[in-house]
Design an enzyme around this catalytic site. Structure first.
Site, PDB file in Angstrom:
ATOM      1  N   ALA A 243      51.443  14.050  17.277  1.00 21.07           N
ATOM      2  CA  ALA A 243      50.501  12.937  17.354  1.00 21.07           C
ATOM      3  C   ALA A 243      49.066  13.424  17.573  1.00 21.07           C
ATOM      4  CB  ALA A 243      50.919  11.984  18.468  1.00 21.07           C
ATOM      5  N   HIS A 244      48.145  12.461  17.621  1.00 21.09           N
ATOM      6  CA  HIS A 244      46.726  12.800  17.708  1.00 21.09           C
ATOM      7  C   HIS A 244      46.366  13.503  19.010  1.00 21.09           C
ATOM      8  CE1 HIS A 244      46.001   8.357  19.163  1.00 21.09           C
ATOM      9  NE2 HIS A 244      46.784   9.020  19.971  1.00 21.09           N
TER      10      HIS A 244
END
Length: 346
Positions: A243-244
């Protein structure tokens, strides 16, 4: 089973590995195979004691093995302390893929005029290279792959077919991106106003270090503000979600279907087993191994092996244990009361 595009000899193999050998140095070697399947022109290897039973009957031209097993080998041998590493090094000699790379741009590819292409770049059919992209020397862009605007791909990196590199991504040298992976897609960022979701623009990028490999259909999301950063020599299996704003330290490895939630930091030399999940905003220190299907919800500050969950069992046994699991709180309270009563009677 593998075959070389050109013949090598046993002496060539030994020189490549920098090991001594016994046998005819002129013996042709045309491929690699298992101990059981190897023919007289193929090299086999023994890296797991479970396959010792196959060594005594092998017909290989030679066997790559640890010195402790040398006396059991009926054919010429190549002695090395780490046979599996030796096999990995030999496999590169027999890989037919580089021989098929043809420098140049396929007529069906679309390459922006502002893109910068290094020497020996190969851009295959239906690939798209957008504005401002910089490709280093001998980069291979596979058929149907897309490289978004202002991205940079380092020397000797390879995008297999149908890879998507979104805008503003930085990829190091000798990186391998397997088919279907997406590097730099939007992170999962939304704000809720009480009735509906509002998208948060993902303004960061992704940085991949040197010698990274990303498996097929894996995703590495771009950062919301800063970058998502994958260190040098990180190996990522297929169907992995990062994820980010995650950071993964050098030399770590993530097995298939593992997932890391946003803003989590994974240290160097870490290993995530298949299906492992890390919650967001936690820190995993260097040298941590998470076994398969484990769920990590808190930071880990001490190197070692960590596990959660239970192994498979019969359904009948699992159903009984599931009932008992629901009773654990009550059992713990009853035990606490018993201990207090026992202390009070002493």
């Amino acid at each position: 089973m593998t075959h070389a595009s050109h013949d090598l000899t046993l002496a060539d193999i030994a020189r490549h590995l920098n090991v001594a050998f016994e046998g005819d140095g002129k013996q042709p070697v045309r491929g690699l195979a298992t101990l059981k399947e190897a023919q007289s022109d193929q090299v086999a290897f023994l890296a797991n004691r479970a396959y010792l039973k196959d060594l005594v009957a092998t017909r290989a031209a030679a066997v790559l093995l640890h010195p402790e097993h040398a006396e059991s080998c009926p054919v010429p041998r190549l002695e090395i302390d780490n046979p599996y590493l030796g096999y990995a090094q030999l496999s590169q000699l027999f890989d037919p893929l580089p021989a098929r790379d043809v420098p140049g741009i396929h007529p069906s590819a679309v390459v922006a005029a502002s893109a910068s292409l290094g020497e020996g770049v190969s851009i295959q059919a239906n690939a798209v290279v957008e504005e401002g992209v910089v490709l280093g020397e001998h980069v291979v862009v596979g058929a149907g792959s897309v490289i978004g605007a202002d991205s940079v791909v380092g020397d000797h990196s390879r995008l297999h077919a149908n890879v998507t590199v979104c805008h503003g991504v930085v990829i190091g040298q000798r990186v391998i991106l397997q088919s279907g992976c997406v590097i730099g897609g939007d992170g999962f960022g939304f704000a809720h106003d009480g009735s509906r979701w509002h998208k948060i623009a993902q303004l960061g990028g992704v940085v991949l270090g040197d010698d990274v490999e990303v498996g097929s259909c894996s995703n590495i999301d771009r950062g919301a503000l800063g970058d998502t950063v994958i260190g040098n020599d990180v190996k990522i299996d297929s169907q992995v979600q990062i994820a980010h704003n995650v950071t993964v330290g050098d030399h770590s490895a993530l097995a298939g279907c593992s997932g890391i939630a946003g803003s989590t930091h994974v240290g160097q030399h870490c290993m995530l087993g298949g299906g492992a999940g890390l919650a967001g905003h936690i820190t995993i220190c260097d040298g941590v191994q998470i076994t398969g299907m484990s769920l990590v919800t808190n930071s880990i500050h001490k190197p070692g092996v960590y596990s959660s969950g239970t192994g498979a069992m019969s359904n009948a046994q699992w159903r009984k244990n599931a009932v008992r699991f629901k009773q654990l709180d009550d059992i713990a309270n009853r035990l606490s009361r018993l201990e207090k009563n026992h202390r009070g009677q002493m």
